[in-house]
Design a protein around this motif. Sequence first.
Motif, short mmCIF file in Angstrom:
data_model
loop_
_atom_site.label_atom_id
_atom_site.label_comp_id
_atom_site.label_asym_id
_atom_site.label_seq_id
_atom_site.Cartn_x
_atom_site.Cartn_y
_atom_site.Cartn_z
N PHE A 69 4.95 3.27 -5.43
CA PHE A 69 3.89 2.28 -5.47
C PHE A 69 2.79 2.70 -6.45
O PHE A 69 2.38 1.93 -7.32
N PHE A 114 4.10 -6.36 -5.03
CA PHE A 114 4.01 -5.32 -4.01
C PHE A 114 3.76 -5.99 -2.66
O PHE A 114 2.75 -6.67 -2.49
N SER A 160 -3.99 0.59 0.39
CA SER A 160 -3.38 0.05 -0.83
C SER A 160 -4.43 -0.48 -1.79
O SER A 160 -4.31 -0.34 -3.01
#
Length: 302
Positions: free
Chosen positions: A86, A53, A120
């Motif tokens: 994600f 990622f 994130s």
Amino acid sequence: MIESKNRKAITIGLLWHSVSSDNLGVGALTESQIAICQDAAAQTKSKVNYVVFGTQGGRHYVPKNVPVTIGGRVSIKQMLFGQSKFLKDLEACDMVLDIGEGDSFTDIYGLKRYLFLIISKFAVLVKGKPLILSPQTIGPFDYWFTRKISSMLMRRCKRVYARDGLSFDYLKQCGLNENIDVAIDVAFKLPFAKFKYQKSKSDQVRVGLNVSGLLFSGGYTQNNQFGLTVDYPALIRQLLTDWTQHADYEVWLIPHVIPDALPVEDDRKAIAVLAQEFLTVKVAPCLLYTSPSPRDSCIHLV
């Protein structure tokens, strides 16, 4: 004892890594991180799959014979509307190693970038996945709220590794003690191919210098954004002036950030300027920066 062939493969998420970034330093960290994990897997006779990622660029350096897939991009908008690939891809991960692109876990690059980094990380924790911050530069956090939020996040990590003494001391200043440690930069594990060194015909000492295009530009604001206490372009020019006066030095300028669409970050742009000023320096083989054009010492690969 369970046979290794019956063991479930481990899926490791590599957050803020990249196998295509135009910042080759991020690529080096990613390849090194995978090499470290592969060695650990070999010792335990385990199989590991990787989901990467992070930012994507125009390069391609996926390690051979390693199961690597590219995870969904970090999009705050997609998260808010429940359409985040994600978040979905995080579900498949057994654990997440976050290297913060080496030095991006800070607010000095702007609050927008910080927001993406911090959200994130919290997403990993919300998904209930173990989060480890791999060896990296951490901080500084110039705002009181970014420091507080970051400290709260790091307390919830399984482990937080600084890659230098300054970052480690900064972690302690933030009140962290129990889950922190310091380790060398993972790039020291970078795989490489041995080749027969061709000794120079002269007795010159080869000196390599990486010139940061971003610092040479004065940061994204082009006005000493990072508050350097020295004039970076002047410092580089002084170094080159001193080194090129020595007949026994062979000076090389080396880029490692090479984004075609972001000249403010491009090391090749700064190197091209310096190569016109210091005619005896050599430029390491690189992808061509076309405006202004480097001298012929730069090998044209495109």
